[in-house]
Write an enzyme that holds these catalytic residues in place. Sequence first.
Site, PDB file in Angstrom:
ATOM      1  N   GLU A  60       2.956  -0.498   4.450  1.00 34.41           N
ATOM      2  CA  GLU A  60       3.592  -1.667   3.768  1.00 34.41           C
ATOM      3  C   GLU A  60       4.639  -2.253   4.779  1.00 34.41           C
ATOM      4  O   GLU A  60       4.793  -3.686   4.768  1.00 34.41           O
ATOM      5  CB  GLU A  60       4.295  -1.094   2.650  1.00 34.41           C
ATOM      6  CG  GLU A  60       3.521  -0.601   1.739  1.00 34.41           C
ATOM      7  CD  GLU A  60       3.524   0.796   1.654  1.00 34.41           C
ATOM      8  OE1 GLU A  60       3.459   1.501   0.588  1.00 34.41           O
ATOM      9  OE2 GLU A  60       3.401   1.414   2.952  1.00 34.41           O
ATOM     10  N   CYS A  88       6.505   4.254  -1.358  1.00 35.38           N
ATOM     11  CA  CYS A  88       7.610   5.120  -1.736  1.00 35.38           C
ATOM     12  C   CYS A  88       8.961   4.392  -1.616  1.00 35.38           C
ATOM     13  O   CYS A  88       8.844   2.963  -1.840  1.00 35.38           O
ATOM     14  CB  CYS A  88       7.558   5.789  -0.203  1.00 35.38           C
ATOM     15  SG  CYS A  88       8.114   5.000   1.097  1.00 35.38           S
TER      16      CYS A  88
END
Length: 174
Positions: A60, A88
């Site tokens: 990401e 996360c």
Amino acid sequence: MLPLPIEQQHKFMAAAIAEAEKAAAIGEVPIGAVIEFQGTIIGRGHNLRETSQDATDHAELIAIRQACQQQKSWRLEDCRIFVTLEPCPMCAGAIINSRLEQVYFGAPDPKAGAAGTLVNLLADPRFNHQPGVFPDVERAQTQALLQNFFREIRQRQKRAKQQRQQISKNQEQG
């Protein structure tokens, strides 16, 4: 904030899966991400933590950096991220800070999921931005990627252990 049509969700998640496969091919955990803007991918990334030995080299973050460079802005307000595994806490923070409009993910992450599984940072009203979250896009395929990767690792570890035991046994006999 309506989700993208299903066909587009599948198209962009397929691109994220292709990124995850690149990660697996180099021994990285198979997680991939793409960022879409007006129907075009403007950022791509796959895990590189083992390769770089950098804890922040998540798919990401790599995709966000690339998209920000392409847009010449840290604000990705009209963009969507597609990622094969639930973000996360670190990646959720970057998603919030970059103002991504929507988050689509495949597999939930029971150990570190910050989009609803373990915690839900992306929906916390105390932050100044809450993107729309759309889980389970291509869930079976993204879970299978991860499960197969870790199964292979366990099998390799088991074979290595058996080889060490055989060497030890041969040394004792010889």
